[in-house]
Write a protein that holds these residues in place. Structure first.
Motif, PDB file in Angstrom:
ATOM      1  N   MET A  32      -9.634   5.970   2.075  1.00  0.00           N
ATOM      2  CA  MET A  32     -10.173   5.174   3.176  1.00  0.00           C
ATOM      3  C   MET A  32      -9.559   3.781   3.230  1.00  0.00           C
ATOM      4  O   MET A  32      -9.396   3.200   4.303  1.00  0.00           O
ATOM      5  CB  MET A  32     -11.697   5.080   3.053  1.00  0.00           C
ATOM      6  CG  MET A  32     -12.410   6.413   3.239  1.00  0.00           C
ATOM      7  SD  MET A  32     -14.205   6.268   3.082  1.00  0.00           S
ATOM      8  CE  MET A  32     -14.588   5.270   4.518  1.00  0.00           C
ATOM      9  N   THR A  33      -9.224   3.229   2.064  1.00  0.00           N
ATOM     10  CA  THR A  33      -8.689   1.866   2.025  1.00  0.00           C
ATOM     11  C   THR A  33      -7.166   1.822   2.026  1.00  0.00           C
ATOM     12  O   THR A  33      -6.584   0.738   2.023  1.00  0.00           O
ATOM     13  CB  THR A  33      -9.201   1.135   0.767  1.00  0.00           C
ATOM     14  OG1 THR A  33      -8.846   1.895  -0.393  1.00  0.00           O
ATOM     15  CG2 THR A  33     -10.712   0.969   0.827  1.00  0.00           C
ATOM     16  N   THR A  34      -6.501   2.997   2.023  1.00  0.00           N
ATOM     17  CA  THR A  34      -5.035   2.999   1.949  1.00  0.00           C
ATOM     18  C   THR A  34      -4.382   3.769   3.087  1.00  0.00           C
ATOM     19  O   THR A  34      -3.177   4.003   3.049  1.00  0.00           O
ATOM     20  CB  THR A  34      -4.565   3.597   0.607  1.00  0.00           C
ATOM     21  OG1 THR A  34      -5.005   4.962   0.510  1.00  0.00           O
ATOM     22  CG2 THR A  34      -5.093   2.794  -0.559  1.00  0.00           C
ATOM     23  N   VAL A  35      -5.147   4.173   4.085  1.00  0.00           N
ATOM     24  CA  VAL A  35      -4.559   4.867   5.233  1.00  0.00           C
ATOM     25  C   VAL A  35      -3.676   3.890   6.001  1.00  0.00           C
ATOM     26  O   VAL A  35      -4.073   2.757   6.283  1.00  0.00           O
ATOM     27  CB  VAL A  35      -5.659   5.419   6.160  1.00  0.00           C
ATOM     28  CG1 VAL A  35      -5.055   5.980   7.436  1.00  0.00           C
ATOM     29  CG2 VAL A  35      -6.444   6.501   5.446  1.00  0.00           C
ATOM     30  N   VAL A  67       0.838  -1.207   0.000  1.00  0.00           N
ATOM     31  CA  VAL A  67       0.000   0.000   0.000  1.00  0.00           C
ATOM     32  C   VAL A  67       0.868   1.251   0.000  1.00  0.00           C
ATOM     33  O   VAL A  67       0.623   2.206  -0.747  1.00  0.00           O
ATOM     34  CB  VAL A  67      -0.941  -0.006   1.222  1.00  0.00           C
ATOM     35  CG1 VAL A  67      -1.671   1.327   1.350  1.00  0.00           C
ATOM     36  CG2 VAL A  67      -1.937  -1.145   1.117  1.00  0.00           C
ATOM     37  N   VAL A  68       1.904   1.255   0.830  1.00  0.00           N
ATOM     38  CA  VAL A  68       2.775   2.423   0.935  1.00  0.00           C
ATOM     39  C   VAL A  68       3.513   2.667  -0.379  1.00  0.00           C
ATOM     40  O   VAL A  68       3.615   3.807  -0.852  1.00  0.00           O
ATOM     41  CB  VAL A  68       3.770   2.239   2.097  1.00  0.00           C
ATOM     42  CG1 VAL A  68       4.868   3.297   2.041  1.00  0.00           C
ATOM     43  CG2 VAL A  68       3.047   2.311   3.428  1.00  0.00           C
ATOM     44  N   SER A 116      -3.278   6.494  11.002  1.00  0.00           N
ATOM     45  CA  SER A 116      -4.544   6.345  11.724  1.00  0.00           C
ATOM     46  C   SER A 116      -4.357   6.302  13.231  1.00  0.00           C
ATOM     47  O   SER A 116      -5.331   6.233  13.976  1.00  0.00           O
ATOM     48  CB  SER A 116      -5.252   5.058  11.278  1.00  0.00           C
ATOM     49  OG  SER A 116      -4.470   3.913  11.586  1.00  0.00           O
ATOM     50  N   LYS A 117      -3.115   6.354  13.682  1.00  0.00           N
ATOM     51  CA  LYS A 117      -2.845   6.315  15.118  1.00  0.00           C
ATOM     52  C   LYS A 117      -3.301   7.613  15.767  1.00  0.00           C
ATOM     53  O   LYS A 117      -3.028   8.698  15.258  1.00  0.00           O
ATOM     54  CB  LYS A 117      -1.344   6.120  15.352  1.00  0.00           C
ATOM     55  CG  LYS A 117      -0.953   5.996  16.809  1.00  0.00           C
ATOM     56  CD  LYS A 117       0.544   5.784  16.940  1.00  0.00           C
ATOM     57  CE  LYS A 117       0.967   5.687  18.401  1.00  0.00           C
ATOM     58  NZ  LYS A 117       2.431   5.499  18.540  1.00  0.00           N
ATOM     59  N   PRO A 118      -4.010   7.562  16.902  1.00  0.00           N
ATOM     60  CA  PRO A 118      -4.449   8.797  17.570  1.00  0.00           C
ATOM     61  C   PRO A 118      -3.260   9.631  18.011  1.00  0.00           C
ATOM     62  O   PRO A 118      -2.187   9.107  18.320  1.00  0.00           O
ATOM     63  CB  PRO A 118      -5.238   8.278  18.788  1.00  0.00           C
ATOM     64  CG  PRO A 118      -5.575   6.864  18.465  1.00  0.00           C
ATOM     65  CD  PRO A 118      -4.464   6.356  17.587  1.00  0.00           C
ATOM     66  N   PHE A 119      -3.458  10.953  18.035  1.00  0.00           N
ATOM     67  CA  PHE A 119      -2.410  11.847  18.502  1.00  0.00           C
ATOM     68  C   PHE A 119      -2.154  11.620  19.988  1.00  0.00           C
ATOM     69  O   PHE A 119      -3.074  11.391  20.768  1.00  0.00           O
ATOM     70  CB  PHE A 119      -2.810  13.310  18.292  1.00  0.00           C
ATOM     71  CG  PHE A 119      -2.817  13.735  16.852  1.00  0.00           C
ATOM     72  CD1 PHE A 119      -1.643  13.797  16.128  1.00  0.00           C
ATOM     73  CD2 PHE A 119      -4.004  14.065  16.224  1.00  0.00           C
ATOM     74  CE1 PHE A 119      -1.646  14.187  14.801  1.00  0.00           C
ATOM     75  CE2 PHE A 119      -4.018  14.457  14.898  1.00  0.00           C
ATOM     76  CZ  PHE A 119      -2.837  14.519  14.188  1.00  0.00           C
TER      77      PHE A 119
END
Length: 302
Positions: A147-150, A126-127, A155-158
């Motif tokens: 949405m499908t490639t994050v 993906v990357v 996607s990790k919370p701050f």
């Protein structure tokens, strides 16, 4: 005649072959397994071809190539007008940094670069595809997310500084002389961090027939991250006093104790200041009310 026929038969196949115009090389393999490196490079090559880039198929492009004069000479020998350099940064725990650069063949100066971090080998496909999209589109790698490639890193919370939410229950006592026993109550909800507090508070207090009630948004500065700290704050909101209503302000200061515990205590003084005329007019006489309402208070936060 036979020579002419042979030329005619060979012409379509010669015209149908596309001339390669680009070279993809591996600038760093990050000391990963050969199979993983080969797979990542193949993904990059496949994505480039999907975007119409015709890559040179030559054994000399295999392996790791430093970005030096030899690479420039190789690109020019192959007639490449574009050079793409893929870098694998090695492992940082589970993370694998990847980057893709487009370079000019003559000087190997960067035209556009993009980088992202994959969380494990499973995310490298993906990357790599997003890096190709970014470099060919002249965009940042972050802007290619869908949405499908994050990625897991994106996607990790701050990470956030510590803070807590509290209910504030208080007993304000009017500090002016208007006869009778003072009455009052306050209830608020807020968020408190190391050096500040924001809250919404509803309160009312009176002595005799002279009192004030309000709902206000407040903020306070708490200078010390210790067990006991002074603080000062204020806010604005809707206020009622003297039979009238309108905007008003609240100013307060005091001490906050037990800050290292789950329950806290606040002791201080405050001023409620209506931004409107509080004088009552009954048609015969005018009853003057205060323009400022001072009070002391005790609050518990839990």
């Amino acid at each position: 005649m036979l020579l002419g026929a042979a030329l005619l038969l060979s012409a379509p196949s010669a015209l149908g072959q596309e001339r390669s115009d680009a070279v993809l090389v591996l600038a760093d393999d990050g000391a990963l397994d050969d199979s993983a490196v080969h797979a990542i490079r193949n993904i990059a090559a496949s994505e480039l071809r999907k975007h119409g880039v015709v890559l040179a198929e030559d054994r000399r492009t295999a392996g790791v190539h430093p970005l030096d004069a030899e690479l420039s000479t190789l690109a020019l020998d192959l007639g490449a007008r574009r050079v793409f350099a893929l870098r694998i940064g090695g492992r940082l725990g589970q993370k694998i940094p990847l980057s893709l650069d487009e370079l000019t063949p003559e000087t190997l100066m960067p035209v556009h670069s993009a980088s992202l971090t994959a969380t494990g080998l499973d995310e490298c496909d993906v990357v790599t595809a997003r890096l190709v999209d970014a470099v060919l589109g002249g965009r940042s790698a972050e802007s290619t997310a869908q949405m499908t490639t994050v990625t897991a890193t994106e996607s990790k919370p701050f990470a956030k500084k510590p803070g807590e939410r509290f209910w504030f229950v208080g007993l304000p006592v009017a500090l002016y002389n208007a006869g009778n026993t003072p009455t009052g109550f306050s209830l608020g909800y807020g968020y408190e961090a190391e050096n500040f507090r924001i809250s919404v508070t509803g309160a009312g207090y009176s002595r005799g027939s002279d009192g004030v009630a309000y709902v206000a948004m407040e903020a306070a500065w708490i200078p010390f991250a210790t067990e006991i700290s002074p603080y000062i704050g204020g806010g604005f909101g809707y206020m009622g006093a003297g039979g009238h209503g309108g905007l008003g302000g609240v100013i307060e200061g005091g001490l906050e104790a037990f800050r290292l515990h789950g329950v806290r205590a606040l002791l201080g003084v405050q001023l409620a200041v209506p931004f409107f005329d509080t004088q009552e007019n009954s048609g015969v006489t005018a009853i003057a009310h205060r323009g400022v309402y001072p009070a002391g208070f005790v609050r518990l936060a839990f």
